[in-house]
Write an enzyme that holds these catalytic residues in place. Structure first.
Site, PDB file in Angstrom:
ATOM      1  N   ASP A  15      15.877  27.078 -23.258  1.00 26.75           N
ATOM      2  CA  ASP A  15      15.250  27.018 -24.226  1.00 26.75           C
ATOM      3  C   ASP A  15      15.727  26.289 -25.297  1.00 26.75           C
ATOM      4  O   ASP A  15      16.950  25.872 -25.578  1.00 26.75           O
ATOM      5  CB  ASP A  15      15.015  28.378 -25.286  1.00 26.75           C
ATOM      6  CG  ASP A  15      14.114  28.948 -26.262  1.00 26.75           C
ATOM      7  OD1 ASP A  15      14.499  29.428 -26.787  1.00 26.75           O
ATOM      8  OD2 ASP A  15      14.232  27.845 -27.012  1.00 26.75           O
ATOM      9  N   ILE A  16      14.627  25.414 -26.132  1.00 27.80           N
ATOM     10  CA  ILE A  16      15.239  23.772 -26.538  1.00 27.80           C
ATOM     11  C   ILE A  16      16.517  24.233 -27.777  1.00 27.80           C
ATOM     12  O   ILE A  16      16.925  24.346 -28.386  1.00 27.80           O
ATOM     13  CB  ILE A  16      13.879  22.920 -26.024  1.00 27.80           C
ATOM     14  CG1 ILE A  16      14.738  21.684 -27.307  1.00 27.80           C
ATOM     15  CG2 ILE A  16      12.775  23.672 -27.413  1.00 27.80           C
ATOM     16  CD1 ILE A  16      15.094  20.508 -26.493  1.00 27.80           C
ATOM     17  N   GLY A  37       4.110  26.515 -28.275  1.00 27.80           N
ATOM     18  CA  GLY A  37       5.098  26.203 -27.662  1.00 27.80           C
ATOM     19  C   GLY A  37       5.813  25.688 -28.170  1.00 27.80           C
ATOM     20  O   GLY A  37       6.708  26.532 -28.665  1.00 27.80           O
ATOM     21  N   VAL A  38       6.832  24.442 -28.181  1.00 26.68           N
ATOM     22  CA  VAL A  38       8.482  24.148 -28.212  1.00 26.68           C
ATOM     23  C   VAL A  38       7.685  24.805 -29.899  1.00 26.68           C
ATOM     24  O   VAL A  38       8.313  24.659 -30.424  1.00 26.68           O
ATOM     25  CB  VAL A  38       8.187  22.999 -28.024  1.00 26.68           C
ATOM     26  CG1 VAL A  38       9.759  22.252 -28.720  1.00 26.68           C
ATOM     27  CG2 VAL A  38       8.881  22.582 -26.247  1.00 26.68           C
ATOM     28  N   ASP A  39       6.850  23.703 -30.119  1.00 25.23           N
ATOM     29  CA  ASP A  39       6.184  23.227 -32.305  1.00 25.23           C
ATOM     30  C   ASP A  39       6.815  24.834 -32.594  1.00 25.23           C
ATOM     31  O   ASP A  39       7.348  24.937 -33.922  1.00 25.23           O
ATOM     32  CB  ASP A  39       4.869  22.800 -32.327  1.00 25.23           C
ATOM     33  CG  ASP A  39       4.638  22.072 -33.355  1.00 25.23           C
ATOM     34  OD1 ASP A  39       3.841  21.693 -33.418  1.00 25.23           O
ATOM     35  OD2 ASP A  39       5.799  22.419 -33.886  1.00 25.23           O
ATOM     36  N   SER A 126       4.136  17.141 -23.986  1.00 26.34           N
ATOM     37  CA  SER A 126       3.171  16.879 -23.214  1.00 26.34           C
ATOM     38  C   SER A 126       2.916  17.844 -21.742  1.00 26.34           C
ATOM     39  O   SER A 126       1.352  17.127 -21.574  1.00 26.34           O
ATOM     40  CB  SER A 126       2.595  15.194 -23.213  1.00 26.34           C
ATOM     41  OG  SER A 126       2.227  14.368 -24.628  1.00 26.34           O
ATOM     42  N   THR A 127       3.569  17.932 -21.119  1.00 26.32           N
ATOM     43  CA  THR A 127       3.315  18.887 -20.770  1.00 26.32           C
ATOM     44  C   THR A 127       2.987  20.520 -20.067  1.00 26.32           C
ATOM     45  O   THR A 127       3.042  21.524 -19.153  1.00 26.32           O
ATOM     46  CB  THR A 127       4.359  18.596 -19.213  1.00 26.32           C
ATOM     47  OG1 THR A 127       5.826  19.928 -19.723  1.00 26.32           O
ATOM     48  CG2 THR A 127       4.858  17.327 -18.936  1.00 26.32           C
TER      49      THR A 127
HETATM   50  N1  APR Z   1      12.096  25.603 -24.892  1.00 29.29           N
HETATM   51  C1  APR Z   1      11.982  24.446 -23.727  1.00 29.29           C
HETATM   52  N2  APR Z   1      10.934  23.918 -23.370  1.00 29.29           N
HETATM   53  C2  APR Z   1       9.876  24.867 -23.579  1.00 29.29           C
HETATM   54  C3  APR Z   1       9.880  26.288 -24.840  1.00 29.29           C
HETATM   55  C4  APR Z   1      11.001  26.109 -25.364  1.00 29.29           C
HETATM   56  N3  APR Z   1      10.914  27.370 -25.736  1.00 29.29           N
HETATM   57  N4  APR Z   1       8.553  26.366 -24.759  1.00 29.29           N
HETATM   58  C5  APR Z   1       7.620  25.611 -24.121  1.00 29.29           C
HETATM   59  N5  APR Z   1       8.187  25.058 -23.796  1.00 29.29           N
HETATM   60  C6  APR Z   1       7.627  23.882 -22.305  1.00 29.29           C
HETATM   61  C7  APR Z   1       6.791  24.124 -22.072  1.00 29.29           C
HETATM   62  O1  APR Z   1       6.815  25.009 -21.110  1.00 29.29           O
HETATM   63  C8  APR Z   1       6.093  22.503 -21.506  1.00 29.29           C
HETATM   64  O2  APR Z   1       6.846  22.221 -20.078  1.00 29.29           O
HETATM   65  O3  APR Z   1       7.957  22.581 -23.627  1.00 29.29           O
HETATM   66  C9  APR Z   1       6.386  22.067 -22.495  1.00 29.29           C
HETATM   67  C10 APR Z   1       6.370  20.990 -23.584  1.00 29.29           C
HETATM   68  O4  APR Z   1       4.971  22.208 -23.900  1.00 29.29           O
HETATM   69  P1  APR Z   1       4.235  22.604 -25.098  1.00 29.29           P
HETATM   70  O5  APR Z   1       5.021  22.695 -26.413  1.00 29.29           O
HETATM   71  O6  APR Z   1       2.709  23.165 -25.192  1.00 29.29           O
HETATM   72  O7  APR Z   1       3.612  21.373 -25.663  1.00 29.29           O
HETATM   73  P2  APR Z   1       2.602  19.849 -25.507  1.00 29.29           P
HETATM   74  O8  APR Z   1       1.835  19.572 -24.731  1.00 29.29           O
HETATM   75  O9  APR Z   1       3.867  18.270 -26.053  1.00 29.29           O
HETATM   76  O10 APR Z   1       1.614  20.333 -26.402  1.00 29.29           O
HETATM   77  C11 APR Z   1       1.552  19.920 -27.876  1.00 29.29           C
HETATM   78  O11 APR Z   1       1.504  22.333 -28.082  1.00 29.29           O
HETATM   79  O12 APR Z   1       2.786  23.674 -29.227  1.00 29.29           O
HETATM   80  C12 APR Z   1       1.295  22.558 -29.630  1.00 29.29           C
HETATM   81  O13 APR Z   1       2.149  22.208 -31.836  1.00 29.29           O
HETATM   82  C13 APR Z   1       1.760  21.964 -30.577  1.00 29.29           C
HETATM   83  O14 APR Z   1      -0.691  20.836 -30.284  1.00 29.29           O
HETATM   84  C14 APR Z   1       0.507  20.622 -30.107  1.00 29.29           C
HETATM   85  C15 APR Z   1       0.866  20.631 -28.438  1.00 29.29           C
END
Ligand code: APR
Length: 180
Positions: A15-16, A37-39, A126-127
């Site tokens: 978990d980041i 997600g991460v955000d 972006s994944t």
């Molecule tokens: N720690 C590490 N990796 C994570 C976590 C976490 N806590 N949560 C999710 N991920 C992984 C996801 O499984 C994916 O492989 O991070 C990767 C990126 O996924 P997203 O968070 O959905 O980011 P992204 O694909 O870049 O989309 C960005 O999503 O959350 C919104 O505000 C954000 O609009 C933006 C979009």
């Protein structure tokens, strides 16, 4: 013993938001106002301070252009800083997505250098919601990071993958690149 200029590069599952790197990278959107997600995890665990700083940045310089990177404190996170970047939304591969993804990794690394940050953790940008194909994203992420850390500065750079499936894609891609 690590040589003076050898950067420790690790690919881990985790978990980041739990990483104690000096800075962690957020996969944000251009508004910088949070998301899922991460955000979502970073804002939830980091607390309102991070969003307050993001609002200041947007008020001062506008939204974050895809491929660019901005920095805030880490709020309540273990990491002292969050570097927010915006990856490309996958639209089939013919809209410059690869370039934007490369820029996102590159600009995070450059901003960390500029701010004398020595340890950095990336998610797989972006994944998730942005639907970038995992193999293509891993290739770009690894090539960009490996090229950059050849220049001395960082003690450690990590790629933090959230589940076994994507972790395997990154490890397999790393092995392929290392053989080339
Ligand atoms: N720690 C590490 N990796 C994570 C976590 C976490 N806590 N949560 C999710 N991920 C992984 C996801 O499984 C994916 O492989 O991070 C990767 C990126 O996924 P997203 O968070 O959905 O980011 P992204 O694909 O870049 O989309 C960005 O999503 O959350 C919104 O505000 C954000 O609009 C933006 C979009």
């Amino acid at each position: 013993m690590t040589t003076k200029f050898k950067t420790k590069f690790t690919i881990i599952k985790g978990d980041i938001t739990e990483q104690d790197s000096q800075a962690i990278v957020n996969a944000a959107n251009s508004s910088l106002m949070g998301g899922g997600g991460v955000d979502g995890a970073i804002h939830r665990k980091g607390g309102p301070q991070i969003l307050a700083e993001c609002k200041e940045i947007v008020n001062k310089q506008g939204q974050c252009v895809p491929g660019e990177a901005v920095i805030t404190s880490g709020g309540k996170l273990k990491a002292a800083y969050v570097i927010h970047t915006v990856g490309p939304i996958w639209r089939g591969g013919n809209s410059g997505e690869a370039e934007v993804l490369r820029n996102a990794y590159y600009n995070c690394l450059q901003l960390a250098r500029l701010r004398n940050i020595k340890s950095l953790a990336f998610p797989s940008i972006s994944t998730g919601a942005y639907k970038y194909p995992w193999e293509l994203a891993a290739q770009i992420a690894l090539e960009t990071i490996i090229a950059n850390i050849k220049k001395p500065h960082f003690t450690e750079v990590k790629l933090v993958l959230f589940n076994e499936d994507i972790y395997k894609v990154y490890v397999d891609t790393y092995k392929k690149i290392s053989r080339e």
